[in-house]
Enzyme design. Structure first.
Site, PDB file in Angstrom:
ATOM      1  N   ASN A 152      37.815  29.546  40.611  1.00 13.66           N
ATOM      2  CA  ASN A 152      37.329  30.350  39.471  1.00 13.66           C
ATOM      3  C   ASN A 152      38.249  30.346  38.252  1.00 13.66           C
ATOM      4  O   ASN A 152      37.772  30.477  37.126  1.00 13.66           O
ATOM      5  CB  ASN A 152      36.964  31.780  39.905  1.00 13.66           C
ATOM      6  N   GLU A 251      46.099  36.714  48.036  1.00 13.77           N
ATOM      7  CA  GLU A 251      45.328  37.335  46.955  1.00 13.77           C
ATOM      8  C   GLU A 251      43.869  37.136  47.325  1.00 13.77           C
ATOM      9  O   GLU A 251      43.333  36.031  47.194  1.00 13.77           O
ATOM     10  CB  GLU A 251      45.640  36.653  45.612  1.00 13.77           C
ATOM     11  N   CYS A 285      37.817  37.930  40.894  1.00 13.36           N
ATOM     12  CA  CYS A 285      38.108  38.910  41.947  1.00 13.36           C
ATOM     13  C   CYS A 285      38.250  40.306  41.344  1.00 13.36           C
ATOM     14  O   CYS A 285      38.078  41.302  42.029  1.00 13.36           O
ATOM     15  CB  CYS A 285      39.381  38.512  42.682  1.00 13.36           C
ATOM     16  N   GLU A 459      51.523  38.845  42.533  1.00  8.70           N
ATOM     17  CA  GLU A 459      51.770  37.654  41.723  1.00  8.70           C
ATOM     18  C   GLU A 459      51.975  38.080  40.285  1.00  8.70           C
ATOM     19  O   GLU A 459      51.274  38.962  39.781  1.00  8.70           O
ATOM     20  CB  GLU A 459      50.594  36.684  41.829  1.00  8.70           C
TER      21      GLU A 459
END
Ligand code: NAP
Length: 479
Positions: A152, A251, A285, A459
C-alpha cells in the site's frame, strides 16, 4: 519512468532468479501486465542472506557518520527523482500521482530522519548503587535483518524499515509485496548510487513468499524480522520466529475508530474524516474504519461527508484531477463490495457510492453508509477501501467502550472542542496512536505502531532505531 532491470538485487549486483522464473506486475487501473520482474525462490533468498551475513561485520564497523551520510545522499536522490518515483508508485499501486508524490516525500524523510539518528545511538555509563561495580551499556546493531513490506505504500514502507536498520549498522534482506516490487528495486538502485556497500541491502522480489521467508526465519542467521502486513500473516510469522527466538517487530492491521462528539467543530471533523478515510483510497492501516458519531450530529455529519465524498473524481491515477485511483486488485475490490453488500443487507442506507463501475481496472466509488448496524461485518473487518461506515452513540462511555471493542489497536481519531474530554478519551483509547482533531498521524519523526493485535514495536521517531539495536550491559568493578 525510471528504467529498472527488473532483477533481484543481491550483493550489489542485479541477478536473475536461479531458476530463471519471472513474475508479472499489473497496472491496477487497467488490470493489464506492464512489467515483469525476477521471481526469487528459496535458493535466491539464501544467496541474499549470505550476502547480508557477510556484509554485517564491516557495516557495523562503518562509522555512524558515514552510514548517516549515505542515507542522507539517498534522501536527496529520492527527492530529485520525485516525479519518476511517483510515476512508478502510481503504475504498480494505483494511487493518484499527487498522492504518490506525497509518498515520495514521506519516504525520503525516513532516510533524513535516520541519517540524523545514526550519529545519536549512544549508550550509558554509571556506578551501580553498591558502589563496587560500574555499568557500561552498549547499544549494538542486532545483526542481519529480514524486512517484509506490503503493497500500500511501496516506497515508504521500504524506507521506514531500511532507514533505521542501516543507520543502526544492520544489513538487510528486503522482501517487498509481489504487487509492488518496482519501488523497492528503485530504492536499491538509489542506495547503491548513494554509496551503500555491496551486501548491506539485498532485495528479493518473489511470488513465493512462504517458501522464501520460512527458511530464513528458521535458519538462525537472520537476527531480526521486521514485518508490515496483515495480522493473520503476522501471527503466522511469529510462530516461525519462535523456533530461534527471533526478535520481531510487527506493524499489523487496524480497525480505527473515528469518534465525533456533539461539541466537535463539524467542518474540522468532516475534513479530518475525508483524510483519515480517503488517503490511499482507504487502503491504509490507519484508515478510519468505524465512524462513531454522536446521535445529535450524526445526520448532519453523514450528509456533509457524503457531499464531499461524492465530489471526488475517480479514475486512473495518472490522469490529471483524479482524487481516487483503483484498488490494488480484483480480490481487494471484491472484499470491499461484499462488505458493503452485507452492511446494506443489515439495513445500512447508501448515501453515496456503493456500486462497482463497469470497465477495466479495480475502481470502487467513494461510499458513505449511514447508519450502519453494529453487527455488520465491516465493523469487525479492515475495509481497506473508500467506504465510510457511520454508527451512532449517546455518551462518552459508550463511545470509548465500543471503540475499544476490537482485537486491534493501531490508531483512533477523536474530534471534540473540550480539552478535558480530548485528554480523557485519548488516555482511555486502547491504541498506539491518537489523532486529536486531525485525520493524519503518520510522520517519520513520530513513533508509529499499535497495541493489542495491531503489532509489536514502533517505527519512526526516536524509538524507531531501537528496534534494530541490542542493549549490552558490561559490569566493570570499581578498583
Ligand atoms: P499481507 O497479505 O499480510 O502481506 C504483507 C507481506 O507479507 C507481503 O509482502 C506478503 O507477500 C507477505 N506474506 C504473506 N504471506 C506470507 C508468508 N506466509 N510468509 C512470508 N511472507 C508472507 O498484507 P497486505 O495485504 O500486503 O497489506 C495490507 C495489510 O498490511 C493490512 O492489514 C494493513 O493494515 C497492513 N499494514 C499495516 C501497516 C502498519 O504500519 N501497521 C502499514 C501498512 C499496511 P505475498 O503477498 O506474496 O504473500
Amino acid at each position: 519512468m525510471i528504467d529498472l532491470p527488473g532483477r533481484l538485487f543481491i550483493d550489489g549486483t542485479w541477478l536473475d532468479a536461479v531458476d530463471g522464473a519471472t513474475m508479472p506486475v499489473d497496472d491496477p487501473a487497467t488490470g493489464e501486465v506492464f512489467a515483469h520482474v525476477a521471481d526469487a525462490g528459496p535458493k535466491d533468498a539464501l544467496l541474499a542472506e549470505e550476502a547480508a551475513v557477510r556484509a554485517q561485520e564491516p557495516w557495523a564497523a562503518t562509522p555512524p557518520r558515514e552510514r548517516g551520510e549515505i542515507l542522507r545522499r539517498a534522501h536527496d536522490i529520492i527527492l530529485s527523482r520525485t516525479d519518476e518515483l511517483a510515476e512508478l508508485i502510481t503504475a504498480e499501486m494505483g494511487k493518484p500521482l499527487a498522492e504518490a508524490r506525497g509518498e515520495v516525500a514521506y519516504a525520503a524523510e525516513f532516510f533524513r530522519w535516520f541519517a540524523e539518528e545514526a550519529v545519536r545511538i549512544g549508550g550509558d555509563y554509571g556506578v551501580l548503587p553498591d558502589g563496587r561495580n560500574r555499568m557500561l551499556l552498549m547499544r549494538q546493531p542486532v545483526g542481519p535483518c529480514l524486512l517484509i513490506t506490503p503493497w500500500n505504500f511501496p516506497l515508504a514502507m521500504g524506507t521506514r524499515k531500511i532507514g533505521p536498520a542501516v543507520a543502526a549498522g544492520c544489513t538487510v534482506v528486503l522482501k517487498p509485496a509481489p504487487q509492488t516490487p518496482l519501488s523497492s528495486l528503485a530504492l536499491a538502485g538509489i542506495l547503491r548510487e548513494a554509496g551503500l556497500p555491496d551486501g548491506v541491502l539485498n532485495v528479493v522480489t518473489t511470488s513465493r513468499a512462504a517458501a522464501v521467508v520460512e527458511p530464513l526465519l528458521r535458519g538462525g542467521r537472520i537476527r531480526k524480522l521486521s514485518f508490515t502486513g496483515s495480522t493473520a500473516v503476522g501471527k503466522l510469522l511469529l510462530t516461525q520466529c519462535a523456533d530461534t527466538v527471533l526478535r520481531a517487530s510487527m506493524e499489523l492491521g487496524g480497525n480505527a475508530p473515528f469518534i465525533v462528539f456533539d461539541d466537535a467543530d463539524l467542518d474540522e471533523a468532516v475534513d479530518g474524516a475525508l483524510t483519515a478515510k480517503m488517503r490511499n483510497m482507504g487502503e491504509a492501516c490507519t484508515a478510519a474504519n468505524r465512524f462513531f458519531v454522536h446521535r445529535s450530529v450524526a445526520d448532519e455529519f453523514a450528509a456533509r461527508l457524503a457531499a464531499r465524498m461524492s465530489a471526488l473524481v475517480v479514475g486512473p491515477g495518472t490522469r490529471a484531477g483524479v482524487d481516487v485511483g483503483p484498488l490494488i486488485d480484483e480480490a481487494g475490490r471484491r472484499k470491499v463490495d461484499l462488505l458493503v453488500a452485507d452492511a446494506v443487507r443489515r439495513g445500512a442506507r447508501v448515501l453515496t457510492g456503493g456500486e462497482c463501475p463497469p470497465g477495466p481496472g479495480w475502481f470502487y466509488p467513494p461510499t458513505v453508509l449511514s447508519p450502519v448496524a453494529a453487527d455488520s461485518e465491516l465493523t469487525a473487518t479492515e475495509i481497506f477501501g473508500p467506504v465510510a461506515a457511520i454508527l451512532t452513540f449517546d455518551d462518552e462511555d459508550e463511545a470509548v467502550r465500543r471503540a475499544n471493542d476490537t482485537p486491534w489497536g493501531l490508531v483512533g481519531y477523536v474530534f471534540t472542542r473540550s480539552l478535558d474530554r480530548a485528554l480523557r478519551v485519548s488516555e482511555r483509547l486502547e491504541t498506539g496512536m491518537v489523532g486529536l482533531n486531525t485525520g493524519v498521524v503518520s510522520n517519520p519523526a513520530a513513533p508509529f505502531g499499535g497495541v493489542k493485535q495491531s503489532g509489536l514495536g514502533r517505527e519512526g521517531g526516536r524509538l524507531g532505531i531501537d528496534e534494530f539495536l541490542e542493549h549490552k550491559y558490561v559490569a566493570v568493578p570499581v578498583r
